[in-house]
Design an enzyme around this catalytic site. Structure first.
Site, PDB file in Angstrom:
ATOM      1  N   PRO A 312       0.776  -1.255   0.000  1.00 49.01           N
ATOM      2  CA  PRO A 312       0.000   0.000   0.000  1.00 49.01           C
ATOM      3  C   PRO A 312       0.802   1.297   0.000  1.00 49.01           C
ATOM      4  CG  PRO A 312       0.015  -0.934   2.192  1.00 49.01           C
ATOM      5  CD  PRO A 312       0.725  -1.932   1.309  1.00 49.01           C
ATOM      6  N   CYS A 313       1.474   1.586  -1.123  1.00 55.03           N
ATOM      7  CA  CYS A 313       2.217   2.847  -1.216  1.00 55.03           C
ATOM      8  C   CYS A 313       1.267   4.045  -1.258  1.00 55.03           C
ATOM      9  CB  CYS A 313       3.144   2.838  -2.429  1.00 55.03           C
ATOM     10  SG  CYS A 313       2.320   2.558  -4.003  1.00 55.03           S
ATOM     11  N   HIS A 314      -0.039   3.803  -1.531  1.00 52.67           N
ATOM     12  CA  HIS A 314      -0.996   4.915  -1.541  1.00 52.67           C
ATOM     13  C   HIS A 314      -1.198   5.493  -0.144  1.00 52.67           C
ATOM     14  CE1 HIS A 314      -3.487   1.342  -0.642  1.00 52.67           C
ATOM     15  NE2 HIS A 314      -4.267   2.168   0.027  1.00 52.67           N
TER      16      HIS A 314
END
Length: 348
Positions: A312-314
Protein backbone atom coordinates in the site's frame (compact mmCIF):
# COMPACT_ATOMS: atom_id res chain seq x y z
CA UNK A 1 -11.67 27.40 -8.48
CA UNK A 2 -12.14 23.70 -9.34
CA UNK A 3 -14.59 24.36 -12.20
CA UNK A 4 -12.01 26.35 -14.15
CA UNK A 5 -9.40 23.64 -13.58
CA UNK A 6 -11.87 20.98 -14.72
CA UNK A 7 -12.78 22.95 -17.83
CA UNK A 8 -9.11 23.22 -18.81
CA UNK A 9 -8.73 19.47 -18.23
CA UNK A 10 -11.75 18.92 -20.50
CA UNK A 11 -10.16 21.03 -23.24
CA UNK A 12 -6.90 19.10 -22.89
CA UNK A 13 -8.66 15.71 -22.69
CA UNK A 14 -6.48 15.12 -19.61
CA UNK A 15 -6.71 11.44 -18.62
CA UNK A 16 -5.31 12.16 -15.15
CA UNK A 17 -8.73 13.65 -14.31
CA UNK A 18 -10.64 10.47 -15.20
CA UNK A 19 -12.81 9.62 -12.20
CA UNK A 20 -12.59 13.15 -10.78
CA UNK A 21 -15.54 14.77 -12.52
CA UNK A 22 -18.32 14.41 -15.07
CA UNK A 23 -19.23 17.37 -17.27
CA UNK A 24 -22.79 18.21 -18.24
CA UNK A 25 -23.34 20.18 -21.46
CA UNK A 26 -26.38 22.41 -20.95
CA UNK A 27 -27.06 23.04 -24.63
CA UNK A 28 -27.30 19.33 -25.55
CA UNK A 29 -28.31 17.69 -22.26
CA UNK A 30 -25.39 15.26 -22.59
CA UNK A 31 -22.84 14.25 -19.92
CA UNK A 32 -19.24 13.36 -20.78
CA UNK A 33 -16.07 12.11 -19.15
CA UNK A 34 -12.94 14.40 -19.08
CA UNK A 35 -11.30 12.66 -22.04
CA UNK A 36 -14.27 12.87 -24.43
CA UNK A 37 -13.14 13.51 -28.01
CA UNK A 38 -16.37 15.26 -29.06
CA UNK A 39 -16.34 18.97 -29.92
CA UNK A 40 -15.78 21.04 -26.79
CA UNK A 41 -18.59 23.32 -25.51
CA UNK A 42 -18.12 26.89 -24.35
CA UNK A 43 -17.32 27.45 -20.68
CA UNK A 44 -20.70 29.02 -19.91
CA UNK A 45 -22.50 25.98 -21.31
CA UNK A 46 -21.09 23.38 -18.92
CA UNK A 47 -21.49 22.35 -15.31
CA UNK A 48 -19.51 19.76 -13.36
CA UNK A 49 -20.55 16.81 -11.22
CA UNK A 50 -18.69 14.34 -9.06
CA UNK A 51 -20.54 11.28 -10.35
CA UNK A 52 -22.66 10.18 -13.31
CA UNK A 53 -25.53 9.61 -10.87
CA UNK A 54 -25.54 13.30 -9.92
CA UNK A 55 -25.51 14.30 -13.59
CA UNK A 56 -28.36 11.93 -14.43
CA UNK A 57 -30.45 13.30 -11.56
CA UNK A 58 -30.10 16.71 -13.22
CA UNK A 59 -31.49 15.23 -16.44
CA UNK A 60 -28.29 14.60 -18.42
CA UNK A 61 -28.00 11.53 -20.66
CA UNK A 62 -24.73 9.69 -21.41
CA UNK A 63 -22.59 10.65 -24.38
CA UNK A 64 -22.42 8.01 -27.12
CA UNK A 65 -18.81 8.95 -27.89
CA UNK A 66 -17.09 8.62 -24.49
CA UNK A 67 -19.71 6.40 -22.76
CA UNK A 68 -19.36 7.79 -19.22
CA UNK A 69 -21.43 4.97 -17.67
CA UNK A 70 -18.62 2.51 -18.41
CA UNK A 71 -15.15 2.47 -16.89
CA UNK A 72 -12.53 4.03 -19.15
CA UNK A 73 -10.66 1.26 -20.93
CA UNK A 74 -12.91 -1.44 -19.46
CA UNK A 75 -13.46 -4.72 -21.24
CA UNK A 76 -16.85 -4.93 -23.02
CA UNK A 77 -19.13 -7.66 -21.66
CA UNK A 78 -19.13 -9.64 -24.91
CA UNK A 79 -15.31 -9.69 -24.94
CA UNK A 80 -15.25 -10.72 -21.26
CA UNK A 81 -17.23 -13.84 -22.22
CA UNK A 82 -14.69 -14.70 -24.92
CA UNK A 83 -11.79 -14.26 -22.48
CA UNK A 84 -13.53 -16.37 -19.84
CA UNK A 85 -14.05 -19.13 -22.41
CA UNK A 86 -10.35 -19.02 -23.31
CA UNK A 87 -9.42 -19.15 -19.62
CA UNK A 88 -11.53 -22.29 -19.23
CA UNK A 89 -10.26 -23.91 -22.43
CA UNK A 90 -7.09 -22.42 -24.00
CA UNK A 91 -7.36 -24.80 -26.97
CA UNK A 92 -10.42 -22.96 -28.30
CA UNK A 93 -9.98 -21.36 -31.71
CA UNK A 94 -12.56 -18.66 -32.40
CA UNK A 95 -13.24 -17.87 -36.03
CA UNK A 96 -15.31 -14.96 -37.37
CA UNK A 97 -18.33 -17.25 -37.76
CA UNK A 98 -18.11 -18.30 -34.09
CA UNK A 99 -17.96 -14.66 -33.00
CA UNK A 100 -20.97 -13.66 -35.11
CA UNK A 101 -22.94 -16.55 -33.61
CA UNK A 102 -22.40 -14.88 -30.23
CA UNK A 103 -23.44 -11.48 -31.57
CA UNK A 104 -19.89 -10.13 -31.66
CA UNK A 105 -18.63 -8.02 -34.54
CA UNK A 106 -15.22 -9.52 -35.50
CA UNK A 107 -13.96 -6.13 -36.71
CA UNK A 108 -14.78 -4.50 -33.36
CA UNK A 109 -13.07 -7.35 -31.53
CA UNK A 110 -9.92 -7.06 -33.65
CA UNK A 111 -9.72 -3.31 -33.06
CA UNK A 112 -10.15 -3.80 -29.32
CA UNK A 113 -7.33 -6.34 -29.09
CA UNK A 114 -5.00 -4.19 -31.19
CA UNK A 115 -5.69 -1.19 -28.98
CA UNK A 116 -5.48 -2.90 -25.59
CA UNK A 117 -3.03 -5.74 -26.22
CA UNK A 118 -1.06 -4.52 -29.23
CA UNK A 119 -1.74 -7.72 -31.17
CA UNK A 120 -4.51 -9.33 -33.19
CA UNK A 121 -7.13 -11.56 -31.63
CA UNK A 122 -5.78 -14.54 -33.59
CA UNK A 123 -2.29 -13.86 -32.22
CA UNK A 124 -3.75 -13.53 -28.70
CA UNK A 125 -5.44 -16.94 -29.03
CA UNK A 126 -2.24 -18.50 -30.35
CA UNK A 127 -0.20 -17.09 -27.44
CA UNK A 128 -2.80 -18.37 -24.98
CA UNK A 129 -2.51 -21.87 -26.45
CA UNK A 130 1.29 -21.75 -26.44
CA UNK A 131 1.31 -20.60 -22.80
CA UNK A 132 -0.89 -23.51 -21.78
CA UNK A 133 1.23 -25.94 -23.82
CA UNK A 134 4.48 -24.60 -22.33
CA UNK A 135 3.27 -25.35 -18.80
CA UNK A 136 2.25 -28.89 -19.74
CA UNK A 137 5.67 -29.58 -21.29
CA UNK A 138 7.37 -28.17 -18.16
CA UNK A 139 5.27 -30.61 -16.11
CA UNK A 140 6.53 -33.54 -18.18
CA UNK A 141 3.78 -34.03 -20.77
CA UNK A 142 4.89 -35.22 -24.19
CA UNK A 143 5.34 -32.59 -26.90
CA UNK A 144 3.18 -34.50 -29.38
CA UNK A 145 0.25 -34.95 -26.99
CA UNK A 146 0.52 -31.35 -25.85
CA UNK A 147 0.57 -29.94 -29.38
CA UNK A 148 -2.65 -31.65 -30.44
CA UNK A 149 -4.47 -31.09 -27.13
CA UNK A 150 -3.65 -27.37 -27.48
CA UNK A 151 -5.54 -27.27 -30.77
CA UNK A 152 -2.63 -27.35 -33.23
CA UNK A 153 -3.18 -29.44 -36.34
CA UNK A 154 0.45 -30.47 -36.83
CA UNK A 155 3.68 -30.75 -34.88
CA UNK A 156 5.43 -28.46 -37.37
CA UNK A 157 2.79 -25.76 -36.89
CA UNK A 158 3.11 -26.06 -33.11
CA UNK A 159 6.91 -25.94 -33.33
CA UNK A 160 6.88 -22.84 -35.56
CA UNK A 161 4.47 -20.98 -33.24
CA UNK A 162 6.46 -22.01 -30.18
CA UNK A 163 9.74 -20.90 -31.73
CA UNK A 164 8.27 -17.54 -32.82
CA UNK A 165 7.63 -16.74 -29.14
CA UNK A 166 10.55 -18.39 -27.33
CA UNK A 167 13.16 -18.42 -30.08
CA UNK A 168 13.78 -22.13 -29.51
CA UNK A 169 11.98 -25.42 -30.16
CA UNK A 170 9.68 -27.02 -27.54
CA UNK A 171 12.19 -29.76 -26.69
CA UNK A 172 14.82 -27.16 -25.70
CA UNK A 173 12.45 -25.02 -23.59
CA UNK A 174 13.00 -26.49 -20.12
CA UNK A 175 15.10 -23.51 -18.99
CA UNK A 176 12.63 -20.90 -20.26
CA UNK A 177 10.42 -18.97 -17.86
CA UNK A 178 6.95 -17.42 -18.25
CA UNK A 179 5.23 -14.59 -16.43
CA UNK A 180 1.46 -14.84 -16.88
CA UNK A 181 -0.41 -11.62 -17.58
CA UNK A 182 -4.13 -10.76 -17.50
CA UNK A 183 -6.56 -7.83 -17.29
CA UNK A 184 -8.76 -7.20 -14.25
CA UNK A 185 -11.77 -4.88 -13.96
CA UNK A 186 -12.13 -2.75 -10.83
CA UNK A 187 -14.33 0.20 -9.77
CA UNK A 188 -11.33 2.47 -10.41
CA UNK A 189 -10.62 1.18 -13.91
CA UNK A 190 -8.93 -1.72 -15.66
CA UNK A 191 -5.75 -3.17 -14.17
CA UNK A 192 -3.09 -5.52 -15.51
CA UNK A 193 -1.75 -8.28 -13.29
CA UNK A 194 1.35 -10.48 -13.69
CA UNK A 195 2.15 -13.63 -11.76
CA UNK A 196 4.68 -16.45 -11.59
CA UNK A 197 4.57 -19.73 -9.70
CA UNK A 198 5.79 -17.86 -6.59
CA UNK A 199 3.05 -15.23 -6.58
CA UNK A 200 1.66 -12.01 -8.04
CA UNK A 201 4.55 -9.81 -9.18
CA UNK A 202 2.73 -6.83 -10.75
CA UNK A 203 -0.63 -5.09 -10.35
CA UNK A 204 -1.04 -1.71 -12.04
CA UNK A 205 -3.74 0.37 -13.71
CA UNK A 206 -3.58 0.10 -17.49
CA UNK A 207 -3.33 3.88 -17.92
CA UNK A 208 -0.18 4.17 -15.77
CA UNK A 209 2.35 6.04 -17.90
CA UNK A 210 5.28 3.84 -16.88
CA UNK A 211 3.46 0.52 -17.32
CA UNK A 212 5.23 -0.52 -20.53
CA UNK A 213 8.61 0.25 -18.95
CA UNK A 214 7.66 -1.73 -15.84
CA UNK A 215 6.64 -4.76 -17.90
CA UNK A 216 9.87 -4.74 -19.92
CA UNK A 217 11.94 -4.30 -16.75
CA UNK A 218 10.13 -7.19 -15.05
CA UNK A 219 10.69 -9.51 -18.03
CA UNK A 220 14.40 -8.60 -18.11
CA UNK A 221 14.82 -8.93 -14.36
CA UNK A 222 13.25 -12.40 -14.31
CA UNK A 223 14.71 -13.43 -17.69
CA UNK A 224 11.19 -14.47 -18.67
CA UNK A 225 8.58 -14.05 -21.37
CA UNK A 226 5.36 -12.17 -20.51
CA UNK A 227 2.45 -14.07 -22.05
CA UNK A 228 -1.32 -13.80 -21.77
CA UNK A 229 -2.54 -16.75 -19.75
CA UNK A 230 -4.23 -17.92 -16.57
CA UNK A 231 -2.27 -18.37 -13.33
CA UNK A 232 -3.17 -20.17 -10.11
CA UNK A 233 -2.88 -16.88 -8.18
CA UNK A 234 -5.21 -14.81 -10.40
CA UNK A 235 -8.40 -16.34 -8.97
CA UNK A 236 -7.40 -15.43 -5.41
CA UNK A 237 -6.37 -11.96 -6.55
CA UNK A 238 -9.71 -11.32 -8.28
CA UNK A 239 -11.66 -12.46 -5.21
CA UNK A 240 -9.64 -10.40 -2.75
CA UNK A 241 -9.80 -7.24 -4.88
CA UNK A 242 -13.60 -7.58 -5.09
CA UNK A 243 -13.76 -7.98 -1.31
CA UNK A 244 -11.51 -4.96 -0.81
CA UNK A 245 -13.62 -2.70 -3.03
CA UNK A 246 -16.80 -3.88 -1.29
CA UNK A 247 -15.24 -2.85 2.03
CA UNK A 248 -15.06 -6.47 3.25
CA UNK A 249 -11.25 -6.87 3.25
CA UNK A 250 -8.54 -4.80 4.94
CA UNK A 251 -5.49 -6.98 4.24
CA UNK A 252 -4.43 -9.00 1.20
CA UNK A 253 -3.14 -12.54 1.65
CA UNK A 254 -2.56 -13.51 -2.01
CA UNK A 255 1.08 -14.68 -2.38
CA UNK A 256 3.40 -11.94 -3.69
CA UNK A 257 6.68 -12.16 -5.57
CA UNK A 258 8.73 -8.96 -5.27
CA UNK A 259 12.14 -9.13 -6.96
CA UNK A 260 14.21 -6.07 -6.10
CA UNK A 261 17.29 -4.78 -4.27
CA UNK A 262 17.77 -5.30 -0.53
CA UNK A 263 16.92 -1.62 0.09
CA UNK A 264 13.77 -1.83 -2.01
CA UNK A 265 12.67 -4.94 -0.13
CA UNK A 266 13.20 -3.11 3.15
CA UNK A 267 11.10 -0.15 1.99
CA UNK A 268 8.32 -2.37 0.59
CA UNK A 269 8.18 -4.41 3.79
CA UNK A 270 7.79 -1.15 5.72
CA UNK A 271 4.87 -0.21 3.46
CA UNK A 272 3.11 -3.44 4.40
CA UNK A 273 3.15 -2.38 8.08
CA UNK A 274 1.03 0.74 7.46
CA UNK A 275 -2.41 -0.27 8.75
CA UNK A 276 -5.63 0.03 6.76
CA UNK A 277 -7.17 3.44 7.45
CA UNK A 278 -3.84 5.05 8.41
CA UNK A 279 -1.25 7.12 6.56
CA UNK A 280 2.45 7.74 7.02
CA UNK A 281 4.70 10.49 5.67
CA UNK A 282 7.83 9.75 3.65
CA UNK A 283 9.85 11.04 6.60
CA UNK A 284 8.08 8.67 9.00
CA UNK A 285 8.64 5.81 6.59
CA UNK A 286 12.37 6.61 6.45
CA UNK A 287 12.50 6.62 10.27
CA UNK A 288 10.67 3.29 10.41
CA UNK A 289 13.58 1.60 8.60
CA UNK A 290 16.20 3.54 10.62
CA UNK A 291 17.28 5.64 7.64
CA UNK A 292 15.99 9.16 8.55
CA UNK A 293 18.27 10.87 6.00
CA UNK A 294 17.11 8.69 3.11
CA UNK A 295 13.70 10.25 2.48
CA UNK A 296 14.30 10.74 -1.26
CA UNK A 297 15.64 7.20 -1.66
CA UNK A 298 12.60 5.87 0.19
CA UNK A 299 10.29 7.84 -2.10
CA UNK A 300 12.10 6.44 -5.15
CA UNK A 301 11.75 2.88 -3.82
CA UNK A 302 8.04 3.52 -3.23
CA UNK A 303 7.77 4.55 -6.87
CA UNK A 304 9.36 1.24 -7.90
CA UNK A 305 6.63 -0.74 -6.13
CA UNK A 306 4.83 -2.75 -8.84
CA UNK A 307 2.01 -4.00 -6.62
CA UNK A 308 -0.59 -1.26 -6.37
CA UNK A 309 -2.79 -1.66 -3.26
CA UNK A 310 -1.26 -5.05 -2.41
CA UNK A 311 1.79 -3.19 -1.10
CA UNK A 312 0.00 0.00 0.00
CA UNK A 313 2.22 2.85 -1.22
CA UNK A 314 -1.00 4.92 -1.54
CA UNK A 315 -0.92 5.27 2.27
CA UNK A 316 2.24 7.40 2.14
CA UNK A 317 1.59 11.15 1.93
CA UNK A 318 3.58 14.38 2.11
CA UNK A 319 4.77 15.70 5.47
CA UNK A 320 2.23 18.53 5.25
CA UNK A 321 -0.60 16.10 4.50
CA UNK A 322 -0.65 16.59 0.73
CA UNK A 323 -1.32 13.69 -1.62
CA UNK A 324 1.74 13.14 -3.79
CA UNK A 325 3.51 10.47 -5.78
CA UNK A 326 1.08 7.80 -7.00
CA UNK A 327 1.52 6.19 -10.42
CA UNK A 328 -2.18 5.36 -10.72
CA UNK A 329 -3.15 9.04 -10.49
CA UNK A 330 -3.78 11.25 -7.46
CA UNK A 331 -7.54 10.98 -7.91
CA UNK A 332 -7.26 7.22 -7.34
CA UNK A 333 -4.99 7.75 -4.31
CA UNK A 334 -7.60 10.09 -2.85
CA UNK A 335 -10.38 7.58 -3.57
CA UNK A 336 -8.47 4.71 -1.93
CA UNK A 337 -7.68 6.72 1.21
CA UNK A 338 -11.31 7.87 1.47
CA UNK A 339 -12.47 4.29 0.94
CA UNK A 340 -10.23 3.13 3.81
CA UNK A 341 -11.29 6.01 6.05
CA UNK A 342 -7.78 7.43 6.22
CA UNK A 343 -9.00 10.86 5.08
CA UNK A 344 -12.55 12.28 5.31
CA UNK A 345 -14.71 12.22 2.20
CA UNK A 346 -14.93 15.77 0.90
CA UNK A 347 -18.07 17.44 -0.36
CA UNK A 348 -17.96 18.27 -4.07
Amino acid sequence: MNDNIYYQALLNKDSSYEGTFIVGVKTTGIMCRPTCTARKPKRENVEFFKTTKEAMLKGYRPCKVCKPLTQAGSTPEEIKKVLEALNANPSLKYKDWDLRQQGIDPTMLRRWFLKHHGLTFQAYQRIYRINSAFKKIKNGDSITETAFSAGFESLSGFGDSFKSIFGISPKHSKDQQIVDICRLETPLGTMVACATEQGVCLLEFTDRKMLETELKSLAKQLNAHLLQGENKHFGTLRTQLQEYFRGERKEFSVPLFTPGTAFQQEVWNALKTIPYGKTRSYQQQAYSINKPTSVRAVANANGMNRLCMLIPCHRVIGTNGTLTGFGGGLWRKKWLLEHEGAIPKELF
